[in-house]
Design a protein around this motif. Structure first.
Motif, PDB file in Angstrom:
ATOM      1  N   ALA A 257       0.812  -1.213   0.000  1.00 27.23           N
ATOM      2  CA  ALA A 257       0.000   0.000   0.000  1.00 27.23           C
ATOM      3  C   ALA A 257       0.846   1.264   0.000  1.00 27.23           C
ATOM      4  O   ALA A 257       2.024   1.246   0.381  1.00 27.23           O
ATOM      5  CB  ALA A 257      -0.922   0.011   1.230  1.00 27.23           C
ATOM      6  N   LEU A 258       0.218   2.353  -0.443  1.00 28.38           N
ATOM      7  CA  LEU A 258       0.799   3.691  -0.379  1.00 28.38           C
ATOM      8  C   LEU A 258      -0.100   4.576   0.460  1.00 28.38           C
ATOM      9  O   LEU A 258      -1.332   4.491   0.350  1.00 28.38           O
ATOM     10  CB  LEU A 258       0.922   4.318  -1.776  1.00 28.38           C
ATOM     11  N   LEU A 259       0.495   5.430   1.297  1.00 26.23           N
ATOM     12  CA  LEU A 259      -0.241   6.475   1.989  1.00 26.23           C
ATOM     13  C   LEU A 259       0.095   7.783   1.284  1.00 26.23           C
ATOM     14  O   LEU A 259       1.256   8.201   1.242  1.00 26.23           O
ATOM     15  CB  LEU A 259       0.151   6.560   3.464  1.00 26.23           C
ATOM     16  N   VAL A 260      -0.928   8.416   0.707  1.00 30.51           N
ATOM     17  CA  VAL A 260      -0.718   9.605  -0.120  1.00 30.51           C
ATOM     18  C   VAL A 260      -1.164  10.857   0.625  1.00 30.51           C
ATOM     19  O   VAL A 260      -2.264  10.911   1.179  1.00 30.51           O
ATOM     20  CB  VAL A 260      -1.496   9.481  -1.450  1.00 30.51           C
ATOM     21  N   ASP A 261      -0.316  11.860   0.656  1.00 32.86           N
ATOM     22  CA  ASP A 261      -0.607  13.143   1.285  1.00 32.86           C
ATOM     23  C   ASP A 261      -1.099  14.106   0.210  1.00 32.86           C
ATOM     24  O   ASP A 261      -0.377  14.446  -0.723  1.00 32.86           O
ATOM     25  CB  ASP A 261       0.662  13.685   1.944  1.00 32.86           C
ATOM     26  N   LEU A 262      -2.341  14.566   0.342  1.00 34.50           N
ATOM     27  CA  LEU A 262      -2.925  15.456  -0.660  1.00 34.50           C
ATOM     28  C   LEU A 262      -3.008  16.908  -0.190  1.00 34.50           C
ATOM     29  O   LEU A 262      -3.722  17.717  -0.779  1.00 34.50           O
ATOM     30  CB  LEU A 262      -4.335  14.962  -1.029  1.00 34.50           C
ATOM     31  N   THR A 263      -2.276  17.249   0.857  1.00 37.20           N
ATOM     32  CA  THR A 263      -2.370  18.605   1.386  1.00 37.20           C
ATOM     33  C   THR A 263      -1.619  19.628   0.547  1.00 37.20           C
ATOM     34  O   THR A 263      -1.816  20.823   0.709  1.00 37.20           O
ATOM     35  CB  THR A 263      -1.800  18.658   2.818  1.00 37.20           C
ATOM     36  N   GLY A 264      -0.741  19.157  -0.345  1.00 40.75           N
ATOM     37  CA  GLY A 264       0.050  20.077  -1.145  1.00 40.75           C
ATOM     38  C   GLY A 264       1.324  20.524  -0.465  1.00 40.75           C
ATOM     39  O   GLY A 264       2.080  21.324  -1.026  1.00 40.75           O
ATOM     40  N   LYS A 265       1.602  20.039   0.734  1.00 36.42           N
ATOM     41  CA  LYS A 265       2.796  20.442   1.473  1.00 36.42           C
ATOM     42  C   LYS A 265       4.073  19.827   0.901  1.00 36.42           C
ATOM     43  O   LYS A 265       5.165  20.299   1.147  1.00 36.42           O
ATOM     44  CB  LYS A 265       2.658  20.027   2.940  1.00 36.42           C
ATOM     45  N   GLY A 267       4.678  19.021  -2.477  1.00 33.94           N
ATOM     46  CA  GLY A 267       4.987  19.289  -3.873  1.00 33.94           C
ATOM     47  C   GLY A 267       3.919  20.157  -4.495  1.00 33.94           C
ATOM     48  O   GLY A 267       2.782  20.205  -4.008  1.00 33.94           O
ATOM     49  N   PRO A 268       4.227  20.850  -5.566  1.00 32.23           N
ATOM     50  CA  PRO A 268       3.282  21.788  -6.162  1.00 32.23           C
ATOM     51  C   PRO A 268       2.169  21.147  -6.961  1.00 32.23           C
ATOM     52  O   PRO A 268       1.181  21.785  -7.304  1.00 32.23           O
ATOM     53  CB  PRO A 268       4.178  22.630  -7.076  1.00 32.23           C
ATOM     54  N   GLY A 269       2.305  19.842  -7.294  1.00 31.22           N
ATOM     55  CA  GLY A 269       1.344  19.220  -8.189  1.00 31.22           C
ATOM     56  C   GLY A 269      -0.018  18.990  -7.569  1.00 31.22           C
ATOM     57  O   GLY A 269      -1.034  19.035  -8.258  1.00 31.22           O
ATOM     58  N   VAL A 270      -0.064  18.706  -6.278  1.00 33.98           N
ATOM     59  CA  VAL A 270      -1.326  18.364  -5.623  1.00 33.98           C
ATOM     60  C   VAL A 270      -1.640  19.392  -4.546  1.00 33.98           C
ATOM     61  O   VAL A 270      -0.809  19.679  -3.699  1.00 33.98           O
ATOM     62  CB  VAL A 270      -1.239  16.963  -4.976  1.00 33.98           C
ATOM     63  N   TRP A 271      -2.800  19.967  -4.602  1.00 34.29           N
ATOM     64  CA  TRP A 271      -3.270  20.818  -3.514  1.00 34.29           C
ATOM     65  C   TRP A 271      -4.755  20.527  -3.325  1.00 34.29           C
ATOM     66  O   TRP A 271      -5.495  20.350  -4.262  1.00 34.29           O
ATOM     67  CB  TRP A 271      -3.046  22.304  -3.822  1.00 34.29           C
ATOM     68  N   TRP A 272      -5.142  20.462  -2.086  1.00 25.13           N
ATOM     69  CA  TRP A 272      -6.490  19.984  -1.782  1.00 25.13           C
ATOM     70  C   TRP A 272      -6.825  20.344  -0.358  1.00 25.13           C
ATOM     71  O   TRP A 272      -5.979  20.205   0.526  1.00 25.13           O
ATOM     72  CB  TRP A 272      -6.530  18.469  -1.970  1.00 25.13           C
ATOM     73  N   THR A 273      -8.016  20.796  -0.130  1.00 25.41           N
ATOM     74  CA  THR A 273      -8.447  21.099   1.232  1.00 25.41           C
ATOM     75  C   THR A 273      -9.716  20.325   1.549  1.00 25.41           C
ATOM     76  O   THR A 273     -10.552  20.100   0.667  1.00 25.41           O
ATOM     77  CB  THR A 273      -8.734  22.607   1.409  1.00 25.41           C
ATOM     78  N   ALA A 274      -9.843  19.902   2.769  1.00 24.13           N
ATOM     79  CA  ALA A 274     -11.020  19.151   3.188  1.00 24.13           C
ATOM     80  C   ALA A 274     -12.278  19.960   2.934  1.00 24.13           C
ATOM     81  O   ALA A 274     -12.338  21.154   3.211  1.00 24.13           O
ATOM     82  CB  ALA A 274     -10.903  18.786   4.670  1.00 24.13           C
ATOM     83  N   GLY A 275     -13.290  19.313   2.389  1.00 24.99           N
ATOM     84  CA  GLY A 275     -14.556  19.968   2.111  1.00 24.99           C
ATOM     85  C   GLY A 275     -14.603  20.660   0.771  1.00 24.99           C
ATOM     86  O   GLY A 275     -15.649  21.160   0.364  1.00 24.99           O
ATOM     87  N   GLU A 276     -13.486  20.689   0.061  1.00 27.51           N
ATOM     88  CA  GLU A 276     -13.458  21.374  -1.224  1.00 27.51           C
ATOM     89  C   GLU A 276     -14.325  20.670  -2.261  1.00 27.51           C
ATOM     90  O   GLU A 276     -14.959  21.292  -3.083  1.00 27.51           O
ATOM     91  CB  GLU A 276     -12.012  21.464  -1.724  1.00 27.51           C
ATOM     92  N   GLU A 277     -14.316  19.343  -2.216  1.00 27.30           N
ATOM     93  CA  GLU A 277     -15.073  18.544  -3.182  1.00 27.30           C
ATOM     94  C   GLU A 277     -15.937  17.566  -2.401  1.00 27.30           C
ATOM     95  O   GLU A 277     -15.560  16.430  -2.181  1.00 27.30           O
ATOM     96  CB  GLU A 277     -14.107  17.778  -4.105  1.00 27.30           C
ATOM     97  N   GLY A 278     -17.086  17.979  -1.941  1.00 22.85           N
ATOM     98  CA  GLY A 278     -17.962  17.111  -1.177  1.00 22.85           C
ATOM     99  C   GLY A 278     -17.531  17.007   0.276  1.00 22.85           C
ATOM    100  O   GLY A 278     -16.572  17.625   0.715  1.00 22.85           O
ATOM    101  N   GLU A 279     -18.255  16.205   1.030  1.00 26.82           N
ATOM    102  CA  GLU A 279     -17.953  16.015   2.442  1.00 26.82           C
ATOM    103  C   GLU A 279     -16.781  15.057   2.613  1.00 26.82           C
ATOM    104  O   GLU A 279     -16.648  14.074   1.884  1.00 26.82           O
ATOM    105  CB  GLU A 279     -19.180  15.464   3.173  1.00 26.82           C
ATOM    106  N   GLU A 280     -15.919  15.349   3.586  1.00 25.54           N
ATOM    107  CA  GLU A 280     -14.746  14.520   3.812  1.00 25.54           C
ATOM    108  C   GLU A 280     -15.146  13.072   4.063  1.00 25.54           C
ATOM    109  O   GLU A 280     -15.993  12.782   4.903  1.00 25.54           O
ATOM    110  CB  GLU A 280     -13.957  15.043   5.009  1.00 25.54           C
ATOM    111  N   GLY A 281     -14.547  12.178   3.284  1.00 22.35           N
ATOM    112  CA  GLY A 281     -14.791  10.753   3.442  1.00 22.35           C
ATOM    113  C   GLY A 281     -15.851  10.192   2.523  1.00 22.35           C
ATOM    114  O   GLY A 281     -15.941   8.972   2.363  1.00 22.35           O
ATOM    115  N   ASP A 282     -16.671  11.044   1.882  1.00 20.73           N
ATOM    116  CA  ASP A 282     -17.692  10.481   0.990  1.00 20.73           C
ATOM    117  C   ASP A 282     -17.072  10.144  -0.368  1.00 20.73           C
ATOM    118  O   ASP A 282     -15.912  10.452  -0.653  1.00 20.73           O
ATOM    119  CB  ASP A 282     -18.907  11.399   0.857  1.00 20.73           C
ATOM    120  N   ALA A 283     -17.875   9.510  -1.227  1.00 24.30           N
ATOM    121  CA  ALA A 283     -17.348   8.972  -2.479  1.00 24.30           C
ATOM    122  C   ALA A 283     -16.769  10.054  -3.383  1.00 24.30           C
ATOM    123  O   ALA A 283     -15.680   9.889  -3.951  1.00 24.30           O
ATOM    124  CB  ALA A 283     -18.443   8.199  -3.214  1.00 24.30           C
TER     125      ALA A 283
END
Length: 317
Positions: A257-265, A267-283
């Motif tokens: 498995a891989l644990l992926v960090d999507l906070t953008g901290k 690297g510049p390629g990925v930036w994402w904040t909780a709640g930006e795209e639907g509720e955290e944890g939903d599909a």
């Protein structure tokens, strides 16, 4: 390799090549106390047909049968076979010319794939890199022998080999995994291969008519993200005969498995904040984050890497 290759690579004879291969197999197998659980496994590798004499191909086919018998007796794994096939037009024409008069137990159907089949090198554990230019008879042969394809889209672009018709192979039930052939391309990682596989399928869709079969993969304008991610995971596992061991998180399989960090901290390629795209944890939230990583992430986004449940790497390891 004992034919048509640089002097520094060529082996003295087919028999010498077979004996060195057998010796290497024995050495690698001795490194693991339990053959069935070996993490590193040997594989029978005719470089490609052009670099092998009929005698060498015949000997490798016989060696594969020997290893099958040995595996049945000791309860180990059955040996896989890997080679290249159908990468470019010149290679295909030269292969057909070289082997048109070769003697083998099976008759030749006139195709590149038929060369390997005549010498016992096609089967459910055969991995064929590239397969950019496949004839109808070859597609049928891969399907009937349960042989698989290692799709190497970046290498195929880099060497101007062409665009493999992978959707057509998938429609026929042929196993397909993703590979890099890193010596022929400029990317070794799996993420670039996923992206390139999607782009390759778009090129195929632009220039070839779509399938008329409703619901077929090749009826789509291009391979979907789920198609290509499957080839990078469970599809690749099936290609290597490991679909019951790895490839997804089904209960009873090894934990890779891989644990992926999507906070953008990281690297510049990925930036994402909780709640930006639907509720955290939903599909929709999970799907959005997954897509961002696949399309814009890189190894800096990977916090942890587990192999067989053991933490082995990642930016936090």
């Amino acid at each position: 390799m004992d034919s048509n290759c640089p002097p520094e690579y060529i082996e003295p004879s087919a028999s010498a090549s077979i004996e060195e291969t057998r010796s290497l197999i024995t050495h690698i197998q001795s490194l693991s106390p339990s053959p069935a659980d070996a993490l590193v496994r040997p594989i029978i590798t005719p470089r490609f047909a052009i670099s092998c004499s009929p005698e060498l191909l015949r000997g490798l086919g016989e060696l594969a049968k020997e290893e099958d018998t040995r595996a049945t007796k000791v309860g180990g794994y059955k040996m896989a076979i890997q080679t290249h096939m159908g990468e470019n037009a010149g290679e295909i024409a030269f292969t057909k010319q070289l082997f048109k008069d070769a003697k083998a137990e099976k008759p030749w159907d006139g195709t590149y794939a038929g060369v390997y089949d005549r010498f016992g090198l096609l089967g459910e554990r055969t991995i064929l890199a590239h397969c950019v230019h496949l004839e109808e008879k070859e597609l049928q042969l891969l399907q009937s022998t349960k042989s698989g394809i290692s799709h190497c889209p970046i290498s195929n672009f880099h060497l101007r080999s062409g665009c493999a018709r992978i959707a057509e192979a998938l429609d026929r039930g042929i196993k397909v995994g993703l590979g890099s052939d890193c010596g022929g391309g400029n990317e070794a990682g799996i993420l670039p291969q996923i992206r390139a596989a999607m782009n390759t399928s778009k090129m195929v869709g632009m220039y070839l008519p779509a399938s008329s079969n409703p619901g077929s993969i090749s009826q789509q304008t291009h391979l979907s993200l789920s198609n290509t991610f499957h080839m990078a995971t469970l599809g690749g596992a099936a290609l290597c005969g490991l679909q019951d061991v790895i490839g997804n998180f089904k209960k009873g399989k090894q934990f890779d498995a891989l644990l992926v960090d999507l906070t953008g901290k990281r690297g510049p390629g990925v930036w994402w904040t909780a709640g930006e795209e639907g509720e955290e944890g939903d599909a929709s939230w999970l799907e959005s984050g997954f897509e961002r990583f696949i399309f814009t992430g890189d190894d800096r986004s990977i916090s942890n890497v587990w192999v067989r449940g053991k933490l082995v790497g990642g930016t936090d390891a």
